[in-house]
Design an enzyme around this catalytic site. Structure first.
Site, mmCIF file in Angstrom:
data_model
loop_
_atom_site.group_PDB
_atom_site.id
_atom_site.type_symbol
_atom_site.label_atom_id
_atom_site.label_comp_id
_atom_site.label_asym_id
_atom_site.label_seq_id
_atom_site.Cartn_x
_atom_site.Cartn_y
_atom_site.Cartn_z
ATOM 1 N N TYR A 58 -11.298 -3.625 2.558
ATOM 2 C CA TYR A 58 -10.413 -3.185 3.640
ATOM 3 C C TYR A 58 -11.280 -2.939 4.876
ATOM 4 O O TYR A 58 -12.084 -2.017 4.895
ATOM 5 C CB TYR A 58 -9.693 -1.905 3.216
ATOM 6 C CG TYR A 58 -8.588 -1.436 4.134
ATOM 7 C CD1 TYR A 58 -8.806 -1.230 5.495
ATOM 8 C CD2 TYR A 58 -7.328 -1.157 3.638
ATOM 9 C CE1 TYR A 58 -7.793 -0.777 6.331
ATOM 10 C CE2 TYR A 58 -6.300 -0.700 4.461
ATOM 11 C CZ TYR A 58 -6.546 -0.511 5.800
ATOM 12 O OH TYR A 58 -5.544 -0.055 6.616
ATOM 13 N N ASP B 188 -5.815 9.362 9.318
ATOM 14 C CA ASP B 188 -4.515 8.900 9.784
ATOM 15 C C ASP B 188 -4.129 9.499 11.124
ATOM 16 O O ASP B 188 -4.397 10.671 11.401
ATOM 17 C CB ASP B 188 -3.445 9.237 8.740
ATOM 18 C CG ASP B 188 -3.673 8.498 7.442
ATOM 19 O OD1 ASP B 188 -3.835 7.267 7.515
ATOM 20 O OD2 ASP B 188 -3.711 9.138 6.377
ATOM 21 N N GLU C 44 0.859 -1.178 0.000
ATOM 22 C CA GLU C 44 0.000 0.000 0.000
ATOM 23 C C GLU C 44 0.897 1.230 0.000
ATOM 24 O O GLU C 44 1.722 1.408 0.902
ATOM 25 C CB GLU C 44 -0.903 -0.008 1.238
ATOM 26 C CG GLU C 44 -1.920 1.096 1.275
ATOM 27 C CD GLU C 44 -2.780 1.049 2.527
ATOM 28 O OE1 GLU C 44 -3.549 1.996 2.744
ATOM 29 O OE2 GLU C 44 -2.674 0.069 3.309
#
Length: 271
Positions: A175, A60, A49
């Site tokens: 995911y 994040d 990734e």
């Protein structure tokens, strides 16, 4: 057949899950990130990734935010990230590359041009964190036309009816964000992962990988055994960043440290 499907089909025959390490493009500079990217498959990465540095990475945690900041300082752009992958493809034509980022740079680049350039560079799948299915119609048709998998995100809080919407146009793999929170902050329990995989596998035939909060070899082993793969990001970046000098530049220890972390994760996944 896509590289992603080929990879997961092979791993299924081997009876194990995948290891998906994360690399932030241009962190702390282009040369270092390209050298690391080229060596990740040999260290045990099944898929990779690659993060596109962005000024407001809302999903994040602090570790990846700092990596993105370093990448931007080093001159990272979406075009530059694609060129990085293009250079990687000169030596590796089999390891799947998943481009992870946010929609603003893609929109600024031009959606159709981006998809054509991404495919030409050797990208296999896209994770666009802030693009829900209802808002993906500008990107998805062009991605499909270029053979790029649109990888969708699910979470522990995703209700069943919403899950159907998310999975309807998913491709490549799913995911699963295994925690409620940002990257690199905490980990899901084995029981939570098992419950999530039971629900997801009843809803899709695609491989499902787990990410967010997986940092140790033991956690990667557990996640790849319960799901179809484990994504590890912050833990690799954090250990590598600890080797940088006082100016934030890579040292002779930087790449070996990151590779040893990947090897330890790969050994655990393969055991």
């Amino acid at each position: 057949m896509s590289r992603i499907k080929t990879c997961f089909d092979r791993l299924k025959k081997e009876g194990r899950g995948a290891l998906l390490p994360y690399l932030e493009a241009f962190d702390p500079d282009r040369e270092t990130s390209l050298a690391l990217l080229r060596q990740m498959p040999e260290a045990g990465a099944d898929l990779i990734e690659v993060g596109v540095p962005f000024s407001d990475p809302s999903a994040d945690g602090p570790t990846i935010q700092l990596a993105a900041r370093r990448g931007l300082k080093a001159g990272a752009t979406l075009k530059g990230t694609l060129e990085l992958i293009r250079d990687f493809r000169k030596e590796n034509d089999h390891t799947p590359i998943i481009l992870m980022g946010y929609y603003n740079p893609i929109d600024s680049y031009g959606v159709e041009r981006f998809c054509k350039d991404a495919r030409s560079a050797g990208v296999d799948g896209l994770i666009v964190v802030d693009l829900p299915p209802e808002e993906s119609e500008e990107l998805a048709p062009h991605a499909r036309a270029e053979g790029l998998d649109m990888i969708t995100l699910t979470a522990p809080t995703t209700p069943d009816d919403r899950l159907k919407t998310i999975l309807r146009k998913a491709s490549g793999f799913v995911y699963h964000v295994s925690i409620t929170g940002i990257t690199g902050t905490r980990s899901a329990t084995e029981e939570q992962l098992k419950a999530a995989m039971t629900r997801l596998r009843a809803a899709t035939d695609l491989p499902v990988v787990a990410g967010f909060g997986i940092s140790t070899p033991e956690q990667a082993r557990t996640a790849s055994r319960i799901s179809d793969g484990a994504v590890v990001a912050s833990a690799i970046i954090k250990e590598m960043a600890a080797t940088y000098d006082e100016h934030g530049h890579a040292t002779a220890r930087s790449i070996p440290t990151a590779l040893e972390k990947i090897r330890s994760l790969a050994r655990a996944v393969r055991s």
